[in-house]
Design a protein around this motif. Sequence first.
Motif, PDB file in Angstrom:
ATOM      1  N   ASN A 139      33.331  39.844  31.557  1.00 59.40           N
ATOM      2  CA  ASN A 139      34.500  40.687  31.807  1.00 59.40           C
ATOM      3  C   ASN A 139      34.113  42.129  32.153  1.00 59.40           C
ATOM      4  O   ASN A 139      34.771  43.093  31.738  1.00 59.40           O
ATOM      5  CB  ASN A 139      35.432  40.692  30.592  1.00 59.40           C
ATOM      6  CG  ASN A 139      36.884  40.886  30.986  1.00 59.40           C
ATOM      7  OD1 ASN A 139      37.321  40.453  32.044  1.00 59.40           O
ATOM      8  ND2 ASN A 139      37.643  41.550  30.132  1.00 59.40           N
ATOM      9  N   TYR A 216      35.059  32.357  36.307  1.00 60.98           N
ATOM     10  CA  TYR A 216      34.518  31.889  35.033  1.00 60.98           C
ATOM     11  C   TYR A 216      34.246  33.009  34.031  1.00 60.98           C
ATOM     12  O   TYR A 216      34.369  32.801  32.827  1.00 60.98           O
ATOM     13  CB  TYR A 216      33.218  31.115  35.269  1.00 60.98           C
ATOM     14  CG  TYR A 216      33.395  29.797  35.971  1.00 60.98           C
ATOM     15  CD1 TYR A 216      34.629  29.166  36.024  1.00 60.98           C
ATOM     16  CD2 TYR A 216      32.322  29.176  36.596  1.00 60.98           C
ATOM     17  CE1 TYR A 216      34.792  27.962  36.683  1.00 60.98           C
ATOM     18  CE2 TYR A 216      32.468  27.962  37.247  1.00 60.98           C
ATOM     19  CZ  TYR A 216      33.715  27.361  37.284  1.00 60.98           C
ATOM     20  OH  TYR A 216      33.860  26.163  37.920  1.00 60.98           O
ATOM     21  N   GLN A 219      38.126  38.002  32.985  1.00 58.57           N
ATOM     22  CA  GLN A 219      39.549  37.812  32.656  1.00 58.57           C
ATOM     23  C   GLN A 219      40.380  39.037  33.029  1.00 58.57           C
ATOM     24  O   GLN A 219      41.606  38.958  33.110  1.00 58.57           O
ATOM     25  CB  GLN A 219      39.720  37.526  31.160  1.00 58.57           C
ATOM     26  CG  GLN A 219      39.168  36.191  30.694  1.00 58.57           C
ATOM     27  CD  GLN A 219      37.669  36.227  30.478  1.00 58.57           C
ATOM     28  OE1 GLN A 219      37.145  37.181  29.912  1.00 58.57           O
ATOM     29  NE2 GLN A 219      36.974  35.194  30.933  1.00 58.57           N
ATOM     30  N   ASN A 220      39.732  40.152  33.239  1.00 57.91           N
ATOM     31  CA  ASN A 220      40.430  41.384  33.608  1.00 57.91           C
ATOM     32  C   ASN A 220      40.924  41.290  35.048  1.00 57.91           C
ATOM     33  O   ASN A 220      40.125  41.165  35.985  1.00 57.91           O
ATOM     34  CB  ASN A 220      39.487  42.581  33.445  1.00 57.91           C
ATOM     35  CG  ASN A 220      40.197  43.908  33.657  1.00 57.91           C
ATOM     36  OD1 ASN A 220      41.357  43.964  34.042  1.00 57.91           O
ATOM     37  ND2 ASN A 220      39.487  44.995  33.389  1.00 57.91           N
ATOM     38  N   GLU A 221      42.236  41.336  35.224  1.00 57.23           N
ATOM     39  CA  GLU A 221      42.813  41.199  36.562  1.00 57.23           C
ATOM     40  C   GLU A 221      42.402  42.350  37.483  1.00 57.23           C
ATOM     41  O   GLU A 221      42.449  42.211  38.704  1.00 57.23           O
ATOM     42  CB  GLU A 221      44.348  41.143  36.466  1.00 57.23           C
ATOM     43  CG  GLU A 221      44.880  39.892  35.790  1.00 57.23           C
ATOM     44  CD  GLU A 221      44.512  38.631  36.557  1.00 57.23           C
ATOM     45  OE1 GLU A 221      44.550  38.667  37.801  1.00 57.23           O
ATOM     46  OE2 GLU A 221      44.182  37.613  35.912  1.00 57.23           O
ATOM     47  N   ARG A 224      39.203  41.279  39.581  1.00 51.80           N
ATOM     48  CA  ARG A 224      39.226  40.083  40.419  1.00 51.80           C
ATOM     49  C   ARG A 224      38.772  40.418  41.836  1.00 51.80           C
ATOM     50  O   ARG A 224      39.062  41.495  42.363  1.00 51.80           O
ATOM     51  CB  ARG A 224      40.627  39.483  40.469  1.00 51.80           C
ATOM     52  CG  ARG A 224      41.151  39.000  39.132  1.00 51.80           C
ATOM     53  CD  ARG A 224      40.323  37.876  38.570  1.00 51.80           C
ATOM     54  NE  ARG A 224      40.978  37.261  37.414  1.00 51.80           N
ATOM     55  CZ  ARG A 224      40.433  36.309  36.675  1.00 51.80           C
ATOM     56  NH1 ARG A 224      39.223  35.868  36.944  1.00 51.80           N
ATOM     57  NH2 ARG A 224      41.100  35.793  35.654  1.00 51.80           N
TER      58      ARG A 224
END
Length: 294
Positions: A139, A216, A219-221, A224
């Motif tokens: 992350n 994978y 999780q931090n948008e 992305r």
Amino acid sequence: MRRKRTLEDWIMDSFITVILLAVALVTLYPFYYILLITFNDGADTALGGMYLWPREFTLSNYIYFFEDDKWLKAFLITFFRTIVGTVLAVLFTSMVAYGLAKRDLMFRKFYFVVVIVAMNFSGGLVAYYIVLRNLGLINSFGVYVIPSMLNIFFLLIAISFFKDIPEELSESARIDGASEFRILVKIILPISLPLMATMSLFMGSGQWNSWLDSAYFVQNEELRTLTYRMMQVINQSQIPAGDSQALSSMSKATVTPFSVQATAMVVSIVPILCVYPFLQKYFVKGMMLGSVKG
């Protein structure tokens, strides 16, 4: 003297030309069609029957893409990971290859065994995830660039390339008091432009097109990547809930999930197309040198 062309020559040349034109059409038309979709009204594209030019020309797809914070942030993250990741990977891989190319390096055979084992065997996704977590890379932006700093394939090619550079160049620099790092940066790398360009092109393309690490290990948008966003659109039959409100504000639904997907594809391809012509003259030469030396 040139041989006079016979009827059979004309027939064969015409046949080959037709075949090559057909192959070119089949290869290039899908790219043209995607470009066509990006400049056409999304709702009109859904009706089908568009093949050569936009029926309802519009820039709404590009306006939506660049005004949407989610797509724009994903583009910037991908851009920065490509630049930083490529520079670090080329530099670090070259440094390791330069050291392993030295025949008097201590434990050189052991290092080669480690490289060969790493190239042929993998610990698996779970073990890889645990390593990244213990390193604090999960992350974070570092998960995009740090694991890819050493490319085993190009490491072996670079070792073979550096072996054939005359040792006298390095010796003369050492006599003048240059350190090994200075020799690498000031002497070895400048005369290895074909290799550097080839490595940069492949590593840069890999960074730009990568999406599995974003899926994978992030999780931090806000982190992305563009390719991950594209995969989201491809794998969903509808625009995500967050996008549906934005799309509803567009008059007559001029932007659709498919048109956004096509626009993202075009935007992701353009940077590679812009860079490749400048590296093309080094590309073939670099691959040939890396394949025959050693």
